[in-house]
Write an enzyme that holds these catalytic residues in place. Structure first.
Site, PDB file in Angstrom:
ATOM      1  N   GLY A  99       0.810  -1.217   0.000  1.00  0.00           N
ATOM      2  CA  GLY A  99       0.000   0.000   0.000  1.00  0.00           C
ATOM      3  C   GLY A  99       0.839   1.260   0.000  1.00  0.00           C
ATOM      4  O   GLY A  99       2.068   1.225   0.093  1.00  0.00           O
ATOM      5  N   GLY A 101       2.654   3.717   1.415  1.00  0.00           N
ATOM      6  CA  GLY A 101       3.262   3.928   2.721  1.00  0.00           C
ATOM      7  C   GLY A 101       3.754   5.332   2.960  1.00  0.00           C
ATOM      8  O   GLY A 101       3.924   5.747   4.111  1.00  0.00           O
ATOM      9  N   GLY A 135       6.915   7.642   6.632  1.00  0.00           N
ATOM     10  CA  GLY A 135       6.081   8.240   5.592  1.00  0.00           C
ATOM     11  C   GLY A 135       6.682   9.460   4.916  1.00  0.00           C
ATOM     12  O   GLY A 135       6.045  10.067   4.055  1.00  0.00           O
ATOM     13  N   ARG A 185       3.474  14.001  -7.622  1.00  0.00           N
ATOM     14  CA  ARG A 185       3.533  13.130  -8.789  1.00  0.00           C
ATOM     15  C   ARG A 185       2.198  13.173  -9.525  1.00  0.00           C
ATOM     16  O   ARG A 185       1.143  13.339  -8.902  1.00  0.00           O
ATOM     17  CB  ARG A 185       3.849  11.695  -8.380  1.00  0.00           C
ATOM     18  CG  ARG A 185       5.046  11.582  -7.467  1.00  0.00           C
ATOM     19  CD  ARG A 185       5.605  10.179  -7.423  1.00  0.00           C
ATOM     20  NE  ARG A 185       4.781   9.238  -6.693  1.00  0.00           N
ATOM     21  CZ  ARG A 185       5.197   8.010  -6.350  1.00  0.00           C
ATOM     22  NH1 ARG A 185       6.403   7.605  -6.699  1.00  0.00           N
ATOM     23  NH2 ARG A 185       4.411   7.207  -5.682  1.00  0.00           N
ATOM     24  N   ARG A 192      -1.634  -0.348  -9.871  1.00  0.00           N
ATOM     25  CA  ARG A 192      -0.462  -1.180 -10.177  1.00  0.00           C
ATOM     26  C   ARG A 192      -0.869  -2.640 -10.398  1.00  0.00           C
ATOM     27  O   ARG A 192      -1.986  -3.023 -10.054  1.00  0.00           O
ATOM     28  CB  ARG A 192       0.515  -1.132  -8.988  1.00  0.00           C
ATOM     29  CG  ARG A 192       0.932   0.280  -8.613  1.00  0.00           C
ATOM     30  CD  ARG A 192       0.819   0.510  -7.092  1.00  0.00           C
ATOM     31  NE  ARG A 192       1.043   1.930  -6.797  1.00  0.00           N
ATOM     32  CZ  ARG A 192       2.241   2.499  -6.790  1.00  0.00           C
ATOM     33  NH1 ARG A 192       3.311   1.768  -6.998  1.00  0.00           N
ATOM     34  NH2 ARG A 192       2.374   3.782  -6.555  1.00  0.00           N
ATOM     35  N   ASP A 261       4.458  -4.377  -7.408  1.00  0.00           N
ATOM     36  CA  ASP A 261       3.772  -3.194  -6.877  1.00  0.00           C
ATOM     37  C   ASP A 261       4.332  -1.909  -7.466  1.00  0.00           C
ATOM     38  O   ASP A 261       3.782  -0.821  -7.226  1.00  0.00           O
ATOM     39  CB  ASP A 261       3.864  -3.153  -5.346  1.00  0.00           C
ATOM     40  CG  ASP A 261       5.291  -3.188  -4.831  1.00  0.00           C
ATOM     41  OD1 ASP A 261       5.928  -4.243  -4.969  1.00  0.00           O
ATOM     42  OD2 ASP A 261       5.777  -2.170  -4.315  1.00  0.00           O
ATOM     43  N   ASN A 262       5.406  -2.009  -8.262  1.00  0.00           N
ATOM     44  CA  ASN A 262       5.967  -0.841  -8.945  1.00  0.00           C
ATOM     45  C   ASN A 262       5.681  -0.853 -10.442  1.00  0.00           C
ATOM     46  O   ASN A 262       6.279  -0.084 -11.192  1.00  0.00           O
ATOM     47  CB  ASN A 262       7.485  -0.772  -8.732  1.00  0.00           C
ATOM     48  CG  ASN A 262       7.864  -0.486  -7.289  1.00  0.00           C
ATOM     49  OD1 ASN A 262       7.077   0.074  -6.542  1.00  0.00           O
ATOM     50  ND2 ASN A 262       9.057  -0.872  -6.901  1.00  0.00           N
ATOM     51  N   ASP A 271       7.459   4.909  -9.917  1.00  0.00           N
ATOM     52  CA  ASP A 271       8.197   4.730  -8.661  1.00  0.00           C
ATOM     53  C   ASP A 271       9.711   4.722  -8.870  1.00  0.00           C
ATOM     54  O   ASP A 271      10.362   3.688  -8.860  1.00  0.00           O
ATOM     55  CB  ASP A 271       7.761   3.448  -7.947  1.00  0.00           C
ATOM     56  CG  ASP A 271       6.353   3.542  -7.407  1.00  0.00           C
ATOM     57  OD1 ASP A 271       5.813   4.658  -7.359  1.00  0.00           O
ATOM     58  OD2 ASP A 271       5.775   2.496  -7.040  1.00  0.00           O
TER      59      ASP A 271
END
Length: 498
Positions: A99, A101, A135, A185, A192, A261-262, A271
């Protein structure tokens, strides 16, 4: 750029009109999360190219309210900040729930092309998915992501964009205390591969279908009429990923952390962490110091892209309906990657036609480059200056090789190949210079800009951005930025914390 935040009273809600498409998904897809305020934020830099995509003029960044919004200190009207949940395979191992983060989605705004762009703050504080992290993002990594996002866009490679960096004197502990920053961004979507894996591995097929339907309706609407829209989605994402891998390889870009996840469901470069651009050519080069096994080495990126598409196919299997249909959607990857890379390499060599022995010419070229550790970017850029009937003009290119005789032999074959299609020097050089960049974001250039920025001098960040926004132009006033890296650059390392 004017960073006097008191010069404008324009508020963010007048500059940014948020909608919240992703926030409209059911509650399990995300957690509503306010950013953590960033003390005394200041503008480091803003990309006018990215700003134009969402209708922001340069003067917008003189607004104190906008800087407060881009730091996470103020929530613009209409924004519904959230952190998304997803899972993924990290270095080939199932990692379970991950998730956002340290990223918080503000919402989506209208784009100049008629679509929408999501705005996401990276480094805006802890979320329920931060695990043990704080974070925050540090200025060092924020500058790297900002510059590389915009550099990749200028190279014509699909990517998320970076609107701005906002800095602060607040410290975060990494290997040492470092000042923090927030990067804004932008992408049409930050969904993803791992977003789909999350619901598949949690055996929640209804949620899986909800996400797939959302992605198809919003970003692949033409697939809604397909006999099997989910199979068509996988096939299109596979094609986009194959083409993206070819584009990375052709420019010498290394991502460094190609976890599922990227990987973007839209085929974007996503990412930016321990990335790098190839310098001394070594196909097995590993740009990520953390990647001890070399899983994401340069020459493995294409097969990892394929592996990741299979992971996505596994996640979509319950919707597609059969293993056979899933495999059919994935089956085009190798041919699509090969054809795209072949197209790009022919353009890089100024070859207008396809001939039977071209693969031998290319293989010999890369073997020579590897044997002499030839700089990737300089080789292709200087190759454009080769003249068919004047070997003396080869000197700057020839000087890159340790074995000059071997280069001479290859250049003889190359000239013969060019003459086979009646190539003309001037027009060929024009075409080659339009696809072989003179300027890329070398690690030492980024490091120089970072060190100055850490002393509150952001001029090198601005200069680098302006150079990298025009990577194919000669820019003679900036020629030193295209030179071989200095000796001290050999000691630079980037890792997953970079």
């Amino acid at each position: 750029m004017n960073t006097d935040l008191a010069t404008s009273e324009t508020s963010a809600h007048e500059l940014l009109h948020f909608a919240n498409a992703f926030a409209g998904l059911p509650a399990p897809f995300h957690t509503r999360q306010l950013p953590t305020p960033l003390p005394a934020p200041y503008l480091v830099d803003a990309s006018q190219s990215a700003a134009q995509m969402i209708g922001l003029e340069p003067a917008a960044f003189e607004s104190a309210d906008l800087i407060q919004t881009l730091s996470g200190n103020r929530i613009a009207a209409g924004s519904q900040p959230l952190a998304a949940v997803y899972s993924g395979h990290q270095f080939g191992v199932w990692a379970g729930q991950l998730g956002d983060g340290r990223a918080i989605l503000l919402g989506d705004v209208a784009a100049a092309n008629g679509g929408r762009m999501e705005l996401q703050l990276k480094g805006a504080g802890a979320t329920p998915y931060s695990r043990m992290g704080d974070g925050r993002a540090v200025l060092r990594s924020s500058i790297r992501e900002y510059l590389c996002s915009e550099a990749m866009a200028a190279l014509g490679i699909p990517t998320s964009r970076a609107l701005a960096i906002v800095g602060s004197d607040q410290l975060a502990m990494r290997e040492r205390p470092e000042t923090t920053a927030v990067v804004t961004r932008m992408a049409p979507s930050f969904v993803r591969f791992g977003s789909f894996e999350h619901w598949y591995y949690n055996n929640q097929h209804d949620a899986l279908k909800t996400l797939a339907d959302y992605v198809i309706a919003g970003f692949y609407p033409e697939l809604q009429a397909a006999d099997n829209p989910y199979q068509a989605l996988l096939a299109d994402v596979t094609r986009r990923t194959a083409h993206l891998m070819a584009q990375w390889q052709a420019v010498g870009f290394m991502h460094g952390v190609m976890n599922t996840d990227n990987m973007s469901i839209l085929g974007l470069t996503l990412d930016y962490g321990p990335f790098g651009f190839m310098e001394a050519y070594d196909p097995s080069h590993i740009c990520n110091h953390t990647d001890q096994q070399g899983r994401y080495a340069y020459n493995k990126q294409p097969q990892i892209g394929h592996w990741n598409c299979f992971a996505l196919g596994q996640a979509l299997l319950p919707l597609i309906g059969s293993v056979e249909a899933t495999e059919a959607a994935l089956s085009g990857y190798q041919a699509q990657y090969g054809a795209k890379l072949d197209e790009l390499l022919h353009a890089k060599l100024g070859l207008a036609t396809q001939q039977a022995d071209d693969d031998k010419l290319l293989d010999a070229m890369f073997a020579l480059m590897q044997a002499s550790h030839v700089d990737f970017t300089l080789f292709f850029r200087r190759l454009g200056a080769l003249r068919l009937d004047d070997a003396g003009a080869d000197a700057p290119l020839r000087d890159l090789f340790l074995d000059r005789a071997a280069f001479d032999a290859w250049a003889l074959q190359y000239r013969a190949r060019l003459k086979l299609e009646n190539s003309r020097d001037d027009s060929r050089k024009l075409g080659m210079d339009s696809c072989n960049p003179k300027y890329v974001l070398r690690n030492y250039l980024a490091q120089t800009a970072i060190e100055q920025a850490q002393n509150k001098d952001f001029s090198e960040v601005r200069k680098l951005l302006e150079i990298l926004e025009n990577p194919f132009d000669e820019q003679p006033q900036h020629a030193k930025y295209a030179e071989l890296p200095p000796d001290w650059a050999r000691g630079l390392e980037v890792s997953c914390s970079s």
